[in-house]
Each structure stands twice: as structure tokens, then as C-alpha cells.
Write a protein that holds these residues in place. Sequence first.
Motif, PDB file in Angstrom:
ATOM      1  N   GLU A 196      95.903  85.160-105.262  1.00 42.72           N
ATOM      2  CA  GLU A 196      94.977  84.615-104.279  1.00 42.72           C
ATOM      3  C   GLU A 196      95.410  84.950-102.848  1.00 42.72           C
ATOM      4  O   GLU A 196      94.600  85.400-102.029  1.00 42.72           O
ATOM      5  CB  GLU A 196      94.884  83.090-104.471  1.00 42.72           C
ATOM      6  N   ASN A 197      96.678  84.753-102.583  1.00 37.94           N
ATOM      7  CA  ASN A 197      97.159  84.991-101.216  1.00 37.94           C
ATOM      8  C   ASN A 197      96.982  86.441-100.812  1.00 37.94           C
ATOM      9  O   ASN A 197      96.584  86.743 -99.686  1.00 37.94           O
ATOM     10  CB  ASN A 197      98.633  84.602-101.096  1.00 37.94           C
ATOM     11  N   LEU A 198      97.291  87.328-101.755  1.00 32.53           N
ATOM     12  CA  LEU A 198      97.174  88.754-101.442  1.00 32.53           C
ATOM     13  C   LEU A 198      95.707  89.131-101.205  1.00 32.53           C
ATOM     14  O   LEU A 198      95.403  89.929-100.303  1.00 32.53           O
ATOM     15  CB  LEU A 198      97.775  89.591-102.585  1.00 32.53           C
ATOM     16  N   ALA A 199      94.815  88.527-101.984  1.00 34.94           N
ATOM     17  CA  ALA A 199      93.383  88.818-101.795  1.00 34.94           C
ATOM     18  C   ALA A 199      92.955  88.437-100.381  1.00 34.94           C
ATOM     19  O   ALA A 199      92.303  89.211 -99.680  1.00 34.94           O
ATOM     20  CB  ALA A 199      92.550  88.073-102.827  1.00 34.94           C
ATOM     21  N   TYR A 200      93.364  87.246 -99.949  1.00 37.18           N
ATOM     22  CA  TYR A 200      92.995  86.811 -98.588  1.00 37.18           C
ATOM     23  C   TYR A 200      93.672  87.686 -97.525  1.00 37.18           C
ATOM     24  O   TYR A 200      93.100  87.962 -96.480  1.00 37.18           O
ATOM     25  CB  TYR A 200      93.346  85.336 -98.382  1.00 37.18           C
ATOM     26  N   GLU A 201      94.884  88.092 -97.834  1.00 38.39           N
ATOM     27  CA  GLU A 201      95.600  88.964 -96.892  1.00 38.39           C
ATOM     28  C   GLU A 201      94.835  90.278 -96.704  1.00 38.39           C
ATOM     29  O   GLU A 201      94.671  90.774 -95.574  1.00 38.39           O
ATOM     30  CB  GLU A 201      97.019  89.228 -97.421  1.00 38.39           C
ATOM     31  N   LEU A 202      94.339  90.815 -97.820  1.00 36.79           N
ATOM     32  CA  LEU A 202      93.595  92.082 -97.753  1.00 36.79           C
ATOM     33  C   LEU A 202      92.300  91.909 -96.959  1.00 36.79           C
ATOM     34  O   LEU A 202      91.935  92.761 -96.145  1.00 36.79           O
ATOM     35  CB  LEU A 202      93.278  92.576 -99.170  1.00 36.79           C
ATOM     36  N   ILE A 203      91.636  90.784 -97.196  1.00 39.20           N
ATOM     37  CA  ILE A 203      90.379  90.530 -96.475  1.00 39.20           C
ATOM     38  C   ILE A 203      90.666  90.401 -94.970  1.00 39.20           C
ATOM     39  O   ILE A 203      89.937  90.922 -94.126  1.00 39.20           O
ATOM     40  CB  ILE A 203      89.689  89.262 -97.025  1.00 39.20           C
ATOM     41  N   ASN A 204      91.772  89.743 -94.674  1.00 37.28           N
ATOM     42  CA  ASN A 204      92.186  89.588 -93.289  1.00 37.28           C
ATOM     43  C   ASN A 204      92.484  90.954 -92.646  1.00 37.28           C
ATOM     44  O   ASN A 204      92.108  91.216 -91.500  1.00 37.28           O
ATOM     45  CB  ASN A 204      93.415  88.682 -93.251  1.00 37.28           C
ATOM     46  N   LEU A 205      93.158  91.793 -93.403  1.00 38.81           N
ATOM     47  CA  LEU A 205      93.460  93.154 -92.919  1.00 38.81           C
ATOM     48  C   LEU A 205      92.166  93.906 -92.600  1.00 38.81           C
ATOM     49  O   LEU A 205      92.045  94.580 -91.577  1.00 38.81           O
ATOM     50  CB  LEU A 205      94.216  93.943 -94.000  1.00 38.81           C
ATOM     51  N   TYR A 206      91.218  93.784 -93.515  1.00 40.00           N
ATOM     52  CA  TYR A 206      89.943  94.489 -93.318  1.00 40.00           C
ATOM     53  C   TYR A 206      89.243  93.931 -92.074  1.00 40.00           C
ATOM     54  O   TYR A 206      88.697  94.666 -91.269  1.00 40.00           O
ATOM     55  CB  TYR A 206      89.040  94.329 -94.550  1.00 40.00           C
ATOM     56  N   ASN A 207      89.298  92.631 -91.937  1.00 42.81           N
ATOM     57  CA  ASN A 207      88.655  91.994 -90.796  1.00 42.81           C
ATOM     58  C   ASN A 207      89.250  92.488 -89.489  1.00 42.81           C
ATOM     59  O   ASN A 207      88.530  92.781 -88.526  1.00 42.81           O
ATOM     60  CB  ASN A 207      88.800  90.470 -90.910  1.00 42.81           C
ATOM     61  N   LYS A 208      90.570  92.609 -89.462  1.00 43.65           N
ATOM     62  CA  LYS A 208      91.238  93.120 -88.247  1.00 43.65           C
ATOM     63  C   LYS A 208      90.783  94.536 -87.964  1.00 43.65           C
ATOM     64  O   LYS A 208      90.552  94.928 -86.818  1.00 43.65           O
ATOM     65  CB  LYS A 208      92.751  93.075 -88.438  1.00 43.65           C
ATOM     66  N   LYS A 209      90.668  95.308 -89.041  1.00 45.25           N
ATOM     67  CA  LYS A 209      90.226  96.689 -88.887  1.00 45.25           C
ATOM     68  C   LYS A 209      88.811  96.718 -88.292  1.00 45.25           C
ATOM     69  O   LYS A 209      88.520  97.509 -87.399  1.00 45.25           O
ATOM     70  CB  LYS A 209      90.244  97.377 -90.249  1.00 45.25           C
ATOM     71  N   LEU A 210      87.975  95.825 -88.772  1.00 43.57           N
ATOM     72  CA  LEU A 210      86.589  95.781 -88.268  1.00 43.57           C
ATOM     73  C   LEU A 210      86.550  95.372 -86.800  1.00 43.57           C
ATOM     74  O   LEU A 210      85.775  95.915 -86.020  1.00 43.57           O
ATOM     75  CB  LEU A 210      85.758  94.783 -89.081  1.00 43.57           C
ATOM     76  N   GLU A 211      87.392  94.402 -86.448  1.00 44.28           N
ATOM     77  CA  GLU A 211      87.397  93.957 -85.045  1.00 44.28           C
ATOM     78  C   GLU A 211      87.768  95.113 -84.133  1.00 44.28           C
ATOM     79  O   GLU A 211      87.134  95.337 -83.093  1.00 44.28           O
ATOM     80  CB  GLU A 211      88.348  92.779 -84.864  1.00 44.28           C
ATOM     81  N   ALA A 212      88.783  95.862 -84.529  1.00 45.86           N
ATOM     82  CA  ALA A 212      89.203  97.020 -83.733  1.00 45.86           C
ATOM     83  C   ALA A 212      88.086  98.061 -83.698  1.00 45.86           C
ATOM     84  O   ALA A 212      87.791  98.649 -82.655  1.00 45.86           O
ATOM     85  CB  ALA A 212      90.477  97.617 -84.320  1.00 45.86           C
ATOM     86  N   TYR A 213      87.460  98.248 -84.841  1.00 43.93           N
ATOM     87  CA  TYR A 213      86.376  99.242 -84.970  1.00 43.93           C
ATOM     88  C   TYR A 213      85.207  98.888 -84.062  1.00 43.93           C
ATOM     89  O   TYR A 213      84.670  99.734 -83.348  1.00 43.93           O
ATOM     90  CB  TYR A 213      85.942  99.260 -86.434  1.00 43.93           C
ATOM     91  N   LEU A 214      84.844  97.612 -84.052  1.00 35.40           N
ATOM     92  CA  LEU A 214      83.707  97.189 -83.231  1.00 35.40           C
ATOM     93  C   LEU A 214      83.998  97.330 -81.740  1.00 35.40           C
ATOM     94  O   LEU A 214      83.088  97.478 -80.929  1.00 35.40           O
ATOM     95  CB  LEU A 214      83.336  95.738 -83.546  1.00 35.40           C
ATOM     96  N   ASN A 215      85.288  97.293 -81.405  1.00 32.26           N
ATOM     97  CA  ASN A 215      85.640  97.418 -79.992  1.00 32.26           C
ATOM     98  C   ASN A 215      85.694  98.860 -79.509  1.00 32.26           C
ATOM     99  O   ASN A 215      85.793  99.108 -78.310  1.00 32.26           O
ATOM    100  CB  ASN A 215      86.980  96.728 -79.710  1.00 32.26           C
ATOM    101  N   THR A 216      85.652  99.807 -80.451  1.00 31.73           N
ATOM    102  CA  THR A 216      85.630 101.206 -80.011  1.00 31.73           C
ATOM    103  C   THR A 216      84.220 101.536 -79.522  1.00 31.73           C
ATOM    104  O   THR A 216      83.245 100.914 -79.919  1.00 31.73           O
ATOM    105  CB  THR A 216      85.974 102.186 -81.166  1.00 31.73           C
ATOM    106  N   ASP A 217      84.159 102.525 -78.646  1.00 34.58           N
ATOM    107  CA  ASP A 217      82.864 102.883 -78.065  1.00 34.58           C
ATOM    108  C   ASP A 217      81.940 103.470 -79.108  1.00 34.58           C
ATOM    109  O   ASP A 217      82.365 104.119 -80.041  1.00 34.58           O
ATOM    110  CB  ASP A 217      83.050 103.928 -76.952  1.00 34.58           C
ATOM    111  N   LEU A 218      80.696 103.239 -78.906  1.00 39.19           N
ATOM    112  CA  LEU A 218      79.684 103.853 -79.788  1.00 39.19           C
ATOM    113  C   LEU A 218      79.573 105.337 -79.500  1.00 39.19           C
ATOM    114  O   LEU A 218      79.662 105.752 -78.370  1.00 39.19           O
ATOM    115  CB  LEU A 218      78.330 103.186 -79.572  1.00 39.19           C
TER     116      LEU A 218
END
Lengths: 139, 584
Positions: free
Chosen positions: B562-584
Motif C-alpha cells: 500500500e505504501n509503495l502504491a501511494y509513493e508511486l502516485i505521489n511521484l507521478y503527481n510531482k512529475k505532473l506538477e513540474a510538467y504543468l509548470n513548463t511552458d506550452l
Amino acid sequence: MAKIIKADGMNKCIGCYSCMLSCSCINYKHHSLEKSAIKIKTSGGLSGKFTSTVCVACKDERACLESCPSKALEKRSGGGVILNEEVCIGCKKCVSACIVGAISFDEESKKPIICKHCGICTKFCPHACLRMEEVDDDL
Amino acid sequence: MMIYKNYISVLYIDLSSKKISVKHRQDLCEYLGGVGVASKLLEENIKPQLHPLDENQPIIFAIGAASSIFPVITKTVAMFYSPLTMELGESYAGGRMAMTLLFAGYDAVVITGKSKKPTYLTIKSNNIAFKDARALWGLCTDETGRIIRERESGEGKRSILRIGPAGENLSSFANVCVDTYRHFGRLGLGALFGSKNLKAIVTIGDQSIQIENFKEYFKVYKEIYKKVTETKLMKKYHDLGTSVNVLPMNKIGSFPTRNLTENHFEYAENISGEKFAQKNLIRKMACTSCPVGCIHIGQFRREFDEGYEFESVNVAYDYELIFALGSYLGINTTDAILELIEKVEQMGFDAISTGVVLGWATESYKKGLITNDHTIIPLKYGHVKNYIKAVEYMAANTNEFYKILSKGSYKASQKYGGMDFAVQFAGNETPGYHTGYGSIVGHTVGARHSHLCNAGYSIDQSMEEFDKEKLIEMIFYEERERCILNSLIICLFARKVYDKNTILLALNTIGYNLTENDLTTIADKIYKTKLKIKKMLKFDLKNIKLPKRIFQTPSANGKIDENLAYELINLYNKKLEAYLNTDL
């Protein structure tokens, strides 16, 4: 030897319409269902069977040709007719003369759409529903 | 731009005022087509502050940048505010709709408002009509289709969309049936139809499009056609169809069974693709312009009266239906599964959600969270007759319990308990792949929480050694790549046929002038638009709570931590946050 289209494997049809798309593409340079000389339909919704309507290559007496007032249709060797568009006046008499319903009318060009048995549809039939058959040259 | 044009043709229909307009939108060309155009139109028209079923919410349909004029480019996308997940709704259907819209001359359709009385729409190139559907209200999907078929013109070149009672009664996982055997299945588009008093839509494709570069076009068409019909790439989809997956998924322990209390089904052999082919398969069909023909129709015999009174019934089956309405409910014969599929079809439910919701209800019944007072009839694994009744009760909202059940397993478990074994991801019921971290993270982070967003289940099966970072990268890569496939809109079964080169070849013979870089830019634009909509609807991966059951029952790759699953989701979320902050 002349060749004609035989649509005698329609029990195998999956309804992909590749035959119609290739017919109008090659013969009319259009993406179209309207301009295809072969028509695929379902009998009674999609739970019914697929049917095809295409020129059956009449021999000897050709009703479409007989009905043409401008002599735009001439006999095709092996069966069916060849349309001379330049002479055609777009009167639609051939459309109603064909009791198979194989002739449709192109409202854009005002000319009938008549199968010339070129066989492109059979090449794009993935399930062997359509085939070409060799027949005697009768002209 | 769309095929040979420098604009996207958008048809706007307002059901309240019965007004229509057509706009030629050049600005939408940068979104290519399909999901790109639909995402942008959803972003423009959605009302985040209002309920998904408010009459002001839009239904968006779009066809793709190369719809129907190359093999296996067959899908139409629908985008909407999902009443099931309360966020981004995105669903795809095959059948004839894409081709008919193409030949009617519309790249996208935006439907808003609500008709005063039940209505159906006919959409043609030169006419949009609002028609009386009062007598159709309450009818099941096939009867509705039959009546419209007999009333309307355009035989052979039309598509008929309709909802059943489930959509009329606003079930959150009501679907929209397209041409009898295909659907906008997931996330509740049917409820939006119902909320607008919209029973059906007929699209008729009666125009032709002149080919501009005939030679180049036909050459590429032929190449792709050959690749589709003469190589092995698509073979399995035609032969046994997707149900070929039943035995392998069962063998590796990824076949959700009895509400995912088990990962394999002891009767899998009885409901395998092979068994369906031997016992029930009567024909295969295709979406228009697809020479593969993956639609498998099975037949069963039903005794409707004593004295040897029988009828034969034909329904389409697929892997997902066999899992959801088979193993997930402990149903162990092909005939019984087909009978349940038929009821789900007629009522107009998404098959996956229906099976998973009933799985939750069965376990809740067993545990005493709900009783006969709620369920009217006992719900027990394998008892197909009662499940058929339950599907009817849900569609009709027979009592308070079935009404809530028809809102999905998340809402039902909020009210009655059993959240730990309501197997849903962000509100969307689980598909039939309990393969490992890839599937769980994939479903959770996927824009629409479907196995088709990024195929995490496939990564689970192909990744040789588990690697966190790699898994995240692969899911992200796939999620973004599919924005391109879904903007053409290619059937995802043909994703191996349409590599980037083939996509560019195809597009550049029909008037586009694109490079690989352009495709990447477009993919980013689309993915970011979808993510922005999710944000607008207050979706946050940090708030996701996964059901305990997925961590209790081992997957193909063993027990999921369970913990690892949430960790992975968190990792993906961080990746998305960084991605959304890059210019279009």
C-alpha cells in the motif's frame, strides 16, 4: 477473358465498408460512400445480415442500356455496361430500369454511378465476400 | 486543421432554445482533432461550479484528424463532466459515428441545454432536426434503435446513438449505445443524455470529400491496409477477439474474481474466449473503415415459456464483459454471461461498472451491511437470474438502495459501508487487470481512470525488473502518446500499426504538414488541457483513497504494498506538477 464481380460470399461480410471507400477513391477520387458503385447495407439493423448491391453483369439483354435515350451506355464484354459520360444527359432512366437497384445517381456530377467491374473492391475485401470471376467474352 | 481544410467545423446545438449554429474555428487547428479539439471545447463550455447533470453542462463529440479515411481510424470521442467521478469525462465509441459525422461535414458537436420534452436529434449536412421522442422514453436500447431506424432515412450511412432506462434515470454509469454493438461506455455519458431529455441522436453522412493528392494518399492507404490485414499485428483481435485474454490473465493471477477476493477463477476454462467461440460465436463485425472486425457476436438460447418455447438472442462480448459480468460475479457459463450482458445492454449501463458495483453489493449482502430489505432479492455469486433482476431494479431506481447503487460503488459504499472492498479508482470501477503496480497506478493517475489511458497493466507484464522511476516514466510516456492516437482517432487496438512515422505519413498525404516535433507539441498541449480541466474540477491525486481490497488480494506480481502504491502516485503527481509548470 472478361471478368465480372461476384458478391456471393456476403455471409462472411463484417461491414467494414473498405470496398465502398476504395471504389469511390479509385473511380471518383473522393472519400465517399455516396459515389461507390457497390453498396453495403444491413438487413434490419446491425443484428441483421450485411447485403451488397452491385451490378450483376447482365448479358444479352441489358435493361439499363435499353432505357437510355442518349445511347450513353454500351455493352461491356462479359456483362454489364460502360458509361460514356459525355453523351449521358443525366435523365436517371437507367437508375429505375435496373431492378437490382445497382445504379445510383451522383447528384454532384448529375451522372449515374455504374459499376465497371474494375475489381478494386474485391482487392480491399478482407474477408473474401467479393471476388472476380472469369467469363467468356461475349462481344 | 482538419482533412483538406484550415478550420475545425463545430456544430453547436442548444436543446433549450432549439437553436443551432456552425462555427469554422481556425484557432482549434492547433489541437489537431479528436480528443484535442474536444478537450478545448470542454474547457470552454464546462461549468465547474454546477453539478455535472445541470442542463448547462455541455456534451462534446469530436471526430479525428484522419477519421475513417485510413484503416482502423474509427473512433469518436465524447467529453463531458462525469457524474461518476465528478471530474473529467472522456469516452470513445466505434461503430459508424465517426464516418457519418465526417460525411455530414462536422468535426465536432457541442450540445447544451435541456429539451422540455423527450427528444431525439437528427444531424445531416444540410439539416439539424429536433424530433419528438416522448413515446421512446422508457424503452430499452434495441427497441429505440429499431423505431428510429424505421423512421429515418440514410440506411447504410447513418449512426444511431441512444440511451436506455439507466440513462433516463440518471445512473452515474449509464452508457450511450452506438449502432447496437458499440458504446460510449464509461463515466456516465448516458446520464448527461438523460439530464437533457435527449433519448437519441442520428447522424447521417450524405456528402463526399474530394481527394486532393490521390496518388500519395492511395499509396499510404494501401500500405496501411496491408499492414493491418496481412501481418500478425491485428490477428488476435479478429480471431478470438479480446476474450483471448481470459486464460492468460487467469493463469498469471490477474483475473479479478468474486469482487476481487481472488485473482483467478476456477471456472475460467468454461468462460474463456475459446469456449465462447466454440459454443456461442455466430459472427464477427467491424466498425466502418476497419478491415479487422473485432466485434464478436455470441448467441444464446432463452426459454421464455414452458412447452419448448425458445428465442435466440445475439449480443456482443469482449474480455472486459466476461470479467465484469462473469468472474467478478462468480458466473461460470458462457450462456449465463451472455444473458446478463443482454440485460445490461438493454438497460443502457456500462458493463464494467455494473459488474463491479454488483460485486460490491454481493459482498455487502454476505457481510450483512445490506439485507433483503435493500436488495429485494438475495444477491449471491453465480446467481445470474437475481443479478438480472438487480440490473432492472437499478435501471428503474426501484427503491432507495438501487437508486444509490446506480450512482456507483463509491457513493454506495459511502452510504452503506464496505469502502474497503468497493474496487474503484477515483470513483471509476476497476477494469479486469489486477496485474500489479502498473495497473493500480495507471488507473489512478490516468486522466479518465481507465485501463486505456496508459495501459499500466501492459507495463506490468512487460517490465522485467520492477523500477519505480521507470514505471512512472513509462506511464507518463504512454498517457501522452495516446493523446496523439486519440486525436486522429485511431482505435487503440491498432496502436502498433500506427507508429509515429505511419501517423505522419498518413496525415501528410491528406493536407497536413507536420513533423515528429509537432506531434510532441500537440500531445503536450492536449495532455495539459486535460490536466487543467481536472484541476478546474478540483481533482487532486493527493486526495485519492484506494480500496484496501487491491492490497489484500495478490496481483500477478505478488502482493501490492500500500505504501509503495501511494509513493508511486505521489511521484507521478510531482512529475505532473513540474510538467504543468513548463511552458506550452
